[in-house]
Design a protein around this motif. Structure first.
Motif: not given
Length: 175
Positions: A70, A72, A79, A82, A86, A96, A98, A119, A140, A142, A158
């Motif tokens: 992701n 961000f 973000c 979003e 997440l 995930i 980042a 994260y 953001p 992904t 997002n």
């Protein structure tokens, strides 16, 4: 001069008018899609942004476990929107990572305390070099990385609640 020839300018104008009208009603997709979709991740290594977790590097992908990356920033309003999605992915077991773009440790720490922390790793991309190398044009965004280290999908903007089932299914299929 024939009658048909007299109507030609009006017909051409009507056709041009219809073409412009169609373009206004259905504008083109202006999103910038990554050229790396279905290709291996580029080589990169970002240092850790926070001392309590590792940074993000190309070597962390391709071990058989698909992951999301992701991109961000704590200053990014979408973000924040979003963040709940997440967290849903994290609860579902989706790992995930980042890439924090042009950010500070203090601001990211505050962001995660306020909006949740999905994260496992957070890389510091102050110069936005890795973001650009991935083909990301904003935050953001992904990326779904398969178990072989290839970019399988890119989600621009997002993440939305109605995308969760599809993302989880794509993650499971990316093994």
């Amino acid at each position: 001069m024939s009658r048909a020839l007299l109507w030609l300018p009006l017909t051409l104008f009507a056709g041009l008018f219809a073409l412009v009208g169609f373009g206004l009603l259905k504008p083109a997709d202006r999103a910038v899609h990554s050229a790396l979709t279905d290709k291996p991740l580029p080589d990169f290594a970002l240092p850790a942004l926070l001392p309590d977790r590792p940074g993000v590097a190309r070597t962390g992908y391709g071990g058989g476990q698909p992951r999301l990356i992701n991109v961000f920033a704590s200053w990014c309003v979408p973000c924040r929107a979003e963040a709940p999605e997440l967290m849903k992915l994290k609860v579902a077991g989706v790992p995930i990572d980042a890439i924090a773009v042009n950010d500070t440790p203090e601001a990211v720490r505050d962001f995660l305390a306020t909006y949740g922390d999905p994260y496992q790793r957070i890389g510091d991309d102050k110069a936005m070099r890795v973001q650009v190398a991935l083909g990301s044009s904003g935050v953001p965004e992904t990326f779904l990385i398969d178990g072989k280290g290839r970019i399988v999908r890119q989600y621009i903007s997002n993440l939305q609640p109605d995308q969760m089932a599809e993302i989880i299914a794509a993650w499971k299929a990316a093994r």
